[in-house]
Scaffold this motif. Sequence first.
Motif, PDB file in Angstrom:
ATOM      1  N   ALA A 129       0.871  -1.183   0.000  1.00 50.00           N
ATOM      2  CA  ALA A 129       0.000   0.000   0.000  1.00 50.00           C
ATOM      3  C   ALA A 129       0.900   1.222   0.000  1.00 50.00           C
ATOM      4  O   ALA A 129       1.713   1.392   0.909  1.00 50.00           O
ATOM      5  CB  ALA A 129      -0.892   0.004   1.238  1.00 50.00           C
ATOM      6  N   PHE A 130       0.774   2.022  -1.034  1.00 48.76           N
ATOM      7  CA  PHE A 130       1.587   3.240  -1.140  1.00 48.76           C
ATOM      8  C   PHE A 130       0.916   4.306  -0.298  1.00 48.76           C
ATOM      9  O   PHE A 130      -0.172   4.778  -0.621  1.00 48.76           O
ATOM     10  CB  PHE A 130       1.665   3.657  -2.610  1.00 48.76           C
ATOM     11  N   MET A 131       1.570   4.672   0.810  1.00 52.05           N
ATOM     12  CA  MET A 131       0.873   5.478   1.811  1.00 52.05           C
ATOM     13  C   MET A 131       1.557   6.806   2.134  1.00 52.05           C
ATOM     14  O   MET A 131       1.347   7.378   3.203  1.00 52.05           O
ATOM     15  CB  MET A 131       0.720   4.663   3.097  1.00 52.05           C
ATOM     16  N   ARG A 132       2.405   7.309   1.233  1.00 52.35           N
ATOM     17  CA  ARG A 132       2.908   8.656   1.465  1.00 52.35           C
ATOM     18  C   ARG A 132       2.960   9.378   0.147  1.00 52.35           C
ATOM     19  O   ARG A 132       3.813   9.050  -0.651  1.00 52.35           O
ATOM     20  CB  ARG A 132       4.266   8.670   2.123  1.00 52.35           C
ATOM     21  N   PRO A 133       2.050  10.319  -0.035  1.00 58.27           N
ATOM     22  CA  PRO A 133       0.933  10.663   0.849  1.00 58.27           C
ATOM     23  C   PRO A 133      -0.125   9.574   0.841  1.00 58.27           C
ATOM     24  O   PRO A 133      -0.105   8.699  -0.033  1.00 58.27           O
ATOM     25  CB  PRO A 133       0.395  11.944   0.225  1.00 58.27           C
TER      26      PRO A 133
END
Lengths: 443, 443
Positions: free
Chosen positions: B12-16
């Motif tokens: 999960a790409f979470m930044r941003p």
Amino acid sequence: MSQDKPQLHLGAFMRPVSIHTGAWRYPGAFADANFNFGHLRDFTRTLERGCFDAFFMADHLAVLNMPTEALKRSHTVTSFDPLTLLPALATATERIGLIATASTTFEQPYHVARKFASLDWISEGRAGWNIVTTSNPDAALNFGMDDHMEHGERYKRAREFFDVVTGLWDSWADDAFVRDVDSGLYFDPARLHTLNHKGQYLSVRGPLNIARPVQGWPVIVQAGASEPGRQLAAETAEVIFGAAGTIEDARSFYADIKARMAAVGRPPDRLKILPACFVVVGDSVEEARRRRLHLDSLVHYDSGLASLSIMIGTDASKFDPDAPLPEIPESNQSKTQRALVIAAAKEENLTVRQLAQRVGGYPGLSMVGTPRTIADQMEEWLVTKASDGFNVMFPYLPAGLDDFVNLVVPELQRRGIFRKQYTGKTLREHLGLPRPENQFFAR
Amino acid sequence: MSQDKPQLHLGAFMRPVSIHTGAWRYPGAFADANFNFGHLRDFTRTLERGCFDAFFMADHLAVLNMPTEALKRSHTVTSFDPLTLLPALATATERIGLIATASTTFEQPYHVARKFASLDWISEGRAGWNIVTTSNPDAALNFGMDDHMEHGERYKRAREFFDVVTGLWDSWADDAFVRDVDSGLYFDPARLHTLNHKGQYLSVRGPLNIARPVQGWPVIVQAGASEPGRQLAAETAEVIFGAAGTIEDARSFYADIKARMAAVGRPPDRLKILPACFVVVGDSVEEARRRRLHLDSLVHYDSGLASLSIMIGTDASKFDPDAPLPEIPESNQSKTQRALVIAAAKEENLTVRQLAQRVGGYPGLSMVGTPRTIADQMEEWLVTKASDGFNVMFPYLPAGLDDFVNLVVPELQRRGIFRKQYTGKTLREHLGLPRPENQFFAR
């Protein structure tokens, strides 16, 4: 709790979890306590139950530079990185402050500002930064430097580093983030300050890419022992942590720091002096002393002898290990620590072996007794302005910590000199420190 | 689950939290999601419920260098420091991997090695290091450098940095800490290695002051897009995260990387290629597309126009915003992204305004449809060797993430191409990667 009485502040010195080199061998102790996260989490929860102001984590940026013969017996050889450990403890606790050490010599101010701001947000205002200049020359070799930076230089850089970090924390006004969904404005550009710092040691443009910390600035902690250290602390620190000797020396240090603060226009209550104190609790003074002797006996004699020889300035291996310490000549070594150790040896009739193991264990300020005698001593330090509290060092974990929280804390609370519950949410509130205004934006 | 089918890996790409610049304005979205720790904790728990391999946190070491007019509308302007956030998420979760970005250009290898080792211990083997060389020139100005290091130099330093960090992780044999209470031996000095690295860019003595990580080494992640980036990834990476265009281009990239691995003697299954993929879920393809159009419409038109003009290589403000995009001349800009965007505009009959807002939102690889059509696409990528999975980007939070976990994950599980529960404990086990041997000590 009477509001007239001065109030004690307590930090827990937790790196290593016990400073005492015999701690991991004590019966019932967790041998791996210093790098077992589950244990550290449980210790921190116990400290929070005891209403401690803060969990305090010192640091080293190298494996300690001891001879291998001593090193291989030490549980202090490894530890978690403080700024990686404390966010994990933040989510496992709710109120206790979390103070991490970060070096102004081997770190970058942008990273330091950002990490402490992140910790302050994640912990909802419980972060503190212990500013150190790092005296371990082995650390330099881990950071591409052949020579360690000279002491005076380190302090000049530290002062500039402090200005940059606090300047970065103030990048955003507290009200900068408007997040107006209708207009699509996320922040007000007029409430963003670019630092553009260019100084003697550091060049940092900014702004910081995180909002101003919950506490404005995380609490500023320093050791402040040397002359430049005292001055830096008087100008910038909000907590002083450090080694202490006799109560008389501590009073003189306390008066000196508060006078230096007045000289630079800072109200003296804006800084709390919390010396390190090694505490062993027993049902009687004799039992507490027996526990300490047992703990000391777990220090390897050769390590203890080396430490004792350095401290008294003479080769202690020539003495009969099972006889009392003979009269020894004066030396150039720290008179305070030496005098304290020799006095303890006489009072407790220690043999040379016991004394060596004492020094190899922990030779600094200690309180060894019942909850009542320990509370007596702490109260005396508090009311006679020798300190504003202590950074407590536990002799072995978990029992030494449990004893303090279960037995000493209630005695301090009964006397009305320590909180029975947290009244604030942030570390600043625990310590009675104001939230700093933003230097670039009026409210 | 059939063991014969290839298995998808999901980060999960979470930044941003959402890459899409309109995300914070979407109905029901948390406008402050990117720096509200409580929200991030809840998102991560949802991802863990969805059996994701990892939470992946990219990073920037500066406020993004956009014009103020665009910047002030962006929720991506601030974020937590990844290595401060992930330890906090580690204690709030049990299985999901935690990948943080750290720069080889603006960090010190001793700090990086120690922090990731600490995270790996605290999370019990769930850490990954996304190695970046940091392409943002504004970052240099935050770290005392006037000029940004040249691209080739950055990669040479990155390779040396990798060697130093992995060398430091191997400072201690896995069995070094004997903790023999009776004899007082804490560790075996013969099982401690001092690195003594002196190279072109770095000089680091070691040893590291923390035990070897649970995973041996945390998982090594890289983007690997440029020529030196591909080579570095083929030699050292275990996960490639990056932007992808068409499935054909992705297959060619996949084949290139696996061939480079073979050329340096690495088995091709030791590296998982997980491109970024923006996923919008709806009950019908039309509904999903409407959601995306709504989301795109929340991008400020001027920001979108600027991005579109750059992408198509011509000033888009001269076009009628409410008409379709006219035929435009060829340009030097990335043909892949340009072709994808123009194709999407035609397929969906987008106006110039809608296209500009699409490009200003997120122009890269996307899957917009029902759980079934999205699973069809993911399966096609997997079985035709275009990727080993994806780093999923959510369009808005929390709903976009909840939709993926509640609707798409069960469809992938039903097809037997994604785990129904975690079978391992560490990130390496989730990814099917072996634990590296210690380069200095045989078992």
